[in-house]
Design a protein around this motif. Sequence first.
Motif, PDB file in Angstrom:
ATOM      1  N   GLY A  90      19.566  44.109 -56.369  1.00 22.69           N
ATOM      2  CA  GLY A  90      20.464  43.861 -57.546  1.00 22.69           C
ATOM      3  C   GLY A  90      20.188  42.828 -58.530  1.00 22.69           C
ATOM      4  N   THR A  91      21.105  41.860 -58.778  1.00 21.00           N
ATOM      5  CA  THR A  91      20.868  40.773 -59.484  1.00 21.00           C
ATOM      6  C   THR A  91      19.883  39.775 -59.052  1.00 21.00           C
ATOM      7  OG1 THR A  91      22.382  39.459 -58.505  1.00 21.00           O
ATOM      8  CG2 THR A  91      23.239  40.824 -60.205  1.00 21.00           C
ATOM      9  N   GLY A  92      19.453  39.840 -57.876  1.00 19.16           N
ATOM     10  CA  GLY A  92      18.160  39.000 -57.555  1.00 19.16           C
ATOM     11  C   GLY A  92      18.710  37.818 -56.940  1.00 19.16           C
ATOM     12  N   THR A  93      20.165  37.383 -57.008  1.00 15.26           N
ATOM     13  CA  THR A  93      20.577  36.235 -56.607  1.00 15.26           C
ATOM     14  C   THR A  93      20.138  35.972 -55.167  1.00 15.26           C
ATOM     15  OG1 THR A  93      22.472  36.297 -58.095  1.00 15.26           O
ATOM     16  CG2 THR A  93      22.660  34.888 -56.569  1.00 15.26           C
ATOM     17  N   ASP A  94      20.328  36.969 -54.412  1.00 14.91           N
ATOM     18  CA  ASP A  94      20.182  36.855 -52.996  1.00 14.91           C
ATOM     19  C   ASP A  94      18.785  36.484 -52.690  1.00 14.91           C
ATOM     20  OD1 ASP A  94      22.917  37.165 -52.223  1.00 14.91           O
ATOM     21  OD2 ASP A  94      22.552  39.509 -52.257  1.00 14.91           O
ATOM     22  N   ALA A  95      17.758  37.041 -53.444  1.00 10.04           N
ATOM     23  CA  ALA A  95      16.381  36.975 -53.195  1.00 10.04           C
ATOM     24  C   ALA A  95      16.110  35.613 -53.320  1.00 10.04           C
ATOM     25  CB  ALA A  95      15.770  37.948 -54.030  1.00 10.04           C
ATOM     26  N   TYR A  96      16.664  35.133 -54.341  1.00  7.65           N
ATOM     27  CA  TYR A  96      16.352  33.632 -54.862  1.00  7.65           C
ATOM     28  C   TYR A  96      16.825  32.686 -53.905  1.00  7.65           C
ATOM     29  CZ  TYR A  96      14.374  34.645 -59.429  1.00  7.65           C
ATOM     30  OH  TYR A  96      13.780  35.269 -60.434  1.00  7.65           O
ATOM     31  N   ARG A  97      18.067  32.840 -53.162  1.00  7.48           N
ATOM     32  CA  ARG A  97      18.423  32.089 -52.008  1.00  7.48           C
ATOM     33  C   ARG A  97      17.657  32.298 -50.874  1.00  7.48           C
ATOM     34  NH1 ARG A  97      20.505  29.109 -50.524  1.00  7.48           N
ATOM     35  NH2 ARG A  97      22.544  29.450 -49.426  1.00  7.48           N
ATOM     36  N   LEU A  98      17.033  33.347 -50.371  1.00  6.11           N
ATOM     37  CA  LEU A  98      16.187  33.585 -49.270  1.00  6.11           C
ATOM     38  C   LEU A  98      15.006  32.822 -49.503  1.00  6.11           C
ATOM     39  CD1 LEU A  98      16.765  37.398 -48.527  1.00  6.11           C
ATOM     40  CD2 LEU A  98      17.786  35.256 -47.538  1.00  6.11           C
ATOM     41  N   ALA A  99      14.437  32.859 -51.009  1.00  2.54           N
ATOM     42  CA  ALA A  99      13.237  32.102 -51.242  1.00  2.54           C
ATOM     43  C   ALA A  99      13.295  30.736 -51.042  1.00  2.54           C
ATOM     44  CB  ALA A  99      12.703  32.494 -52.694  1.00  2.54           C
ATOM     45  N   ALA A 100      14.623  30.082 -51.178  1.00  3.64           N
ATOM     46  CA  ALA A 100      14.744  28.679 -51.095  1.00  3.64           C
ATOM     47  C   ALA A 100      14.624  28.298 -49.577  1.00  3.64           C
ATOM     48  CB  ALA A 100      16.127  28.287 -51.476  1.00  3.64           C
ATOM     49  N   LEU A 101      15.214  29.475 -48.726  1.00  2.49           N
ATOM     50  CA  LEU A 101      14.820  29.002 -47.273  1.00  2.49           C
ATOM     51  C   LEU A 101      13.495  29.338 -46.689  1.00  2.49           C
ATOM     52  CD1 LEU A 101      18.375  30.967 -46.181  1.00  2.49           C
ATOM     53  CD2 LEU A 101      18.080  28.383 -46.270  1.00  2.49           C
ATOM     54  N   THR A 102      12.937  30.049 -47.186  1.00  3.57           N
ATOM     55  CA  THR A 102      11.540  30.371 -46.720  1.00  3.57           C
ATOM     56  C   THR A 102      10.533  29.362 -47.317  1.00  3.57           C
ATOM     57  OG1 THR A 102      10.685  31.908 -48.527  1.00  3.57           O
ATOM     58  CG2 THR A 102      11.854  32.645 -46.387  1.00  3.57           C
ATOM     59  N   ARG A 104       7.572  27.194 -49.870  1.00  2.00           N
ATOM     60  CA  ARG A 104       6.507  27.512 -50.429  1.00  2.00           C
ATOM     61  C   ARG A 104       5.506  28.172 -49.876  1.00  2.00           C
ATOM     62  NH1 ARG A 104       7.376  26.648 -56.112  1.00  2.00           N
ATOM     63  NH2 ARG A 104       8.713  24.850 -56.190  1.00  2.00           N
ATOM     64  N   ASP A 105       5.531  28.281 -48.433  1.00  2.00           N
ATOM     65  CA  ASP A 105       4.611  28.825 -47.655  1.00  2.00           C
ATOM     66  C   ASP A 105       5.126  30.493 -47.169  1.00  2.00           C
ATOM     67  OD1 ASP A 105       2.741  26.598 -47.756  1.00  2.00           O
ATOM     68  OD2 ASP A 105       3.928  25.691 -46.051  1.00  2.00           O
ATOM     69  N   GLY A 106       6.306  30.459 -47.662  1.00  2.00           N
ATOM     70  CA  GLY A 106       6.839  31.806 -47.289  1.00  2.00           C
ATOM     71  C   GLY A 106       6.901  32.895 -48.317  1.00  2.00           C
ATOM     72  N   MET A 107       7.608  34.027 -48.145  1.00  2.00           N
ATOM     73  CA  MET A 107       7.447  34.849 -49.004  1.00  2.00           C
ATOM     74  C   MET A 107       8.716  35.823 -48.892  1.00  2.00           C
ATOM     75  SD  MET A 107       4.536  38.200 -49.667  1.00  2.00           S
ATOM     76  CE  MET A 107       5.806  38.999 -48.339  1.00  2.00           C
ATOM     77  N   VAL A 108       9.420  36.198 -50.343  1.00  2.00           N
ATOM     78  CA  VAL A 108      10.421  36.826 -50.103  1.00  2.00           C
ATOM     79  C   VAL A 108      10.144  37.917 -51.454  1.00  2.00           C
ATOM     80  CG1 VAL A 108      12.954  37.173 -51.112  1.00  2.00           C
ATOM     81  CG2 VAL A 108      12.236  35.010 -49.556  1.00  2.00           C
ATOM     82  N   VAL A 109      10.636  39.194 -50.897  1.00  2.00           N
ATOM     83  CA  VAL A 109      10.350  40.178 -51.833  1.00  2.00           C
ATOM     84  C   VAL A 109      11.838  40.951 -51.884  1.00  2.00           C
ATOM     85  CG1 VAL A 109       9.413  42.540 -52.421  1.00  2.00           C
ATOM     86  CG2 VAL A 109       7.971  40.697 -50.989  1.00  2.00           C
ATOM     87  N   GLY A 110      12.141  41.326 -53.242  1.00  2.00           N
ATOM     88  CA  GLY A 110      13.474  41.887 -53.442  1.00  2.00           C
ATOM     89  C   GLY A 110      12.916  43.238 -54.069  1.00  2.00           C
ATOM     90  N   ILE A 111      13.540  44.302 -53.432  1.00  2.00           N
ATOM     91  CA  ILE A 111      13.286  45.731 -54.280  1.00  2.00           C
ATOM     92  C   ILE A 111      14.675  46.431 -54.697  1.00  2.00           C
ATOM     93  CG2 ILE A 111      11.273  45.991 -52.614  1.00  2.00           C
ATOM     94  CD1 ILE A 111      13.146  48.178 -51.101  1.00  2.00           C
ATOM     95  N   ASP A 112      14.282  47.311 -55.807  1.00  2.00           N
ATOM     96  CA  ASP A 112      15.719  47.926 -56.143  1.00  2.00           C
ATOM     97  C   ASP A 112      15.096  49.016 -56.847  1.00  2.00           C
ATOM     98  OD1 ASP A 112      18.975  47.065 -56.542  1.00  2.00           O
ATOM     99  OD2 ASP A 112      18.107  48.444 -57.969  1.00  2.00           O
ATOM    100  N   PRO A 113      15.764  50.288 -57.033  1.00  5.01           N
ATOM    101  CA  PRO A 113      15.399  51.380 -57.878  1.00  5.01           C
ATOM    102  C   PRO A 113      15.660  51.296 -59.095  1.00  5.01           C
ATOM    103  CG  PRO A 113      17.270  51.997 -56.762  1.00  5.01           C
ATOM    104  CD  PRO A 113      17.049  50.651 -55.932  1.00  5.01           C
ATOM    105  N   GLY A 114      16.546  50.208 -59.677  1.00 10.43           N
ATOM    106  CA  GLY A 114      16.919  50.136 -61.149  1.00 10.43           C
ATOM    107  C   GLY A 114      15.892  49.285 -61.794  1.00 10.43           C
ATOM    108  N   ALA A 115      15.598  49.644 -62.622  1.00 10.85           N
ATOM    109  CA  ALA A 115      14.742  48.980 -63.864  1.00 10.85           C
ATOM    110  C   ALA A 115      15.696  47.782 -64.346  1.00 10.85           C
ATOM    111  CB  ALA A 115      14.026  49.730 -64.916  1.00 10.85           C
ATOM    112  N   GLY A 116      16.934  48.279 -65.011  1.00  6.31           N
ATOM    113  CA  GLY A 116      17.987  47.329 -65.319  1.00  6.31           C
ATOM    114  C   GLY A 116      17.982  46.081 -64.654  1.00  6.31           C
ATOM    115  N   MET A 117      18.362  46.415 -63.194  1.00  7.60           N
ATOM    116  CA  MET A 117      18.575  45.424 -62.130  1.00  7.60           C
ATOM    117  C   MET A 117      17.463  44.483 -62.089  1.00  7.60           C
ATOM    118  SD  MET A 117      21.730  45.829 -61.031  1.00  7.60           S
ATOM    119  CE  MET A 117      22.802  47.071 -60.883  1.00  7.60           C
ATOM    120  N   LEU A 118      16.219  45.129 -62.182  1.00  8.22           N
ATOM    121  CA  LEU A 118      15.065  44.281 -61.810  1.00  8.22           C
ATOM    122  C   LEU A 118      14.785  43.359 -63.191  1.00  8.22           C
ATOM    123  CD1 LEU A 118      12.881  46.480 -59.946  1.00  8.22           C
ATOM    124  CD2 LEU A 118      14.003  44.533 -59.207  1.00  8.22           C
TER     125      LEU A 118
END
Length: 304
Positions: A90-102, A104-118
């Motif tokens: 969706g808006t990507g907010t959750d992916a950014y929160r997960l990235a803060a937890l993982t 610099r050495d981690g990796m977070v990928v957010g996927i969505d079928p909607g181009a507008g969302m991405l």
Amino acid sequence: MTYLYLSGGMVLNQLILIPKTQAVITRYGKQVPMAYLATGFQEADTDDSGSLLSCLRVIEATPFFAAVKEESYRLLSLSHGSRALDVGCGTGTDAYRLAALTGRDGMVVGIDPGAGMLENAISSGPSLLHQGPAPSFLRMDGRFLAFPDSSFDAVREDRALQHIREQQEVVREMFRVLRPGGRFVFFEPDWELFIIDGTDRALTRRLLHFWADSFRNGWVGRELFRLCCDGGAGEVSVLPRTMILHDLGVCDQIFGVRETLRLGVEIGVVDEEAGSRWLVALEEADRSGRFFASFTGYLVHGRR
């Protein structure tokens, strides 16, 4: 614009792109606009993506949903260096929160079928990067995750399955890309457990059933335990989470009560005069402090 910029050296098997879709769908033999909350997220892209993004932002700002999201992050038990996937980002907010937890050495990928969302998720980066490193975003169909087996330490999904017809396919894919022993957290509603104290019991029942049936799967909350068991989970726990509402305005803003009534009248689910009386009674209950509604969702978590 490209929607692929992965970090962490992951190699993709394939990239599934989704074409722009129709702006209406059919329910009860009539067309229902895709901007309607119950139906709007069912297709990858519509001209109404702006309204859907606004809806997601309202939900994110609601204390109940914000608390459920925070609980879902904790249940994933992420640490620096973890690899996490957010399905239906969706808006990507959750992916950014997960990235803060993982980190610099981690990796977070957010996927969505909607181009507008991405597009929104990517453009939100500058305001959210203070939380940590940037996640990567992919435009992808959850039924065909373009990652090798066991790619992630954690997989998260939040209210996306209710809009998908092939829930079991998506759940199996999420478990396929989750490593053995990896953690998952999914949150889904059961829309037959959305209740409103209306004065006309029969009309209230018809209207709320119309709302529940407008989703691709309004029962996914009760089905999620079985979907996880059948999809590859090694252990599964279920946590019910209920939101109590005493404010009609807030209830309408989040769940579209007036829009549901309008569409219900238009499609012929309820009578216009009876519907007007029903709404007037709700407004009177709201003014006198007697309004009551509730929403229940299920936070399902565990390990593969």
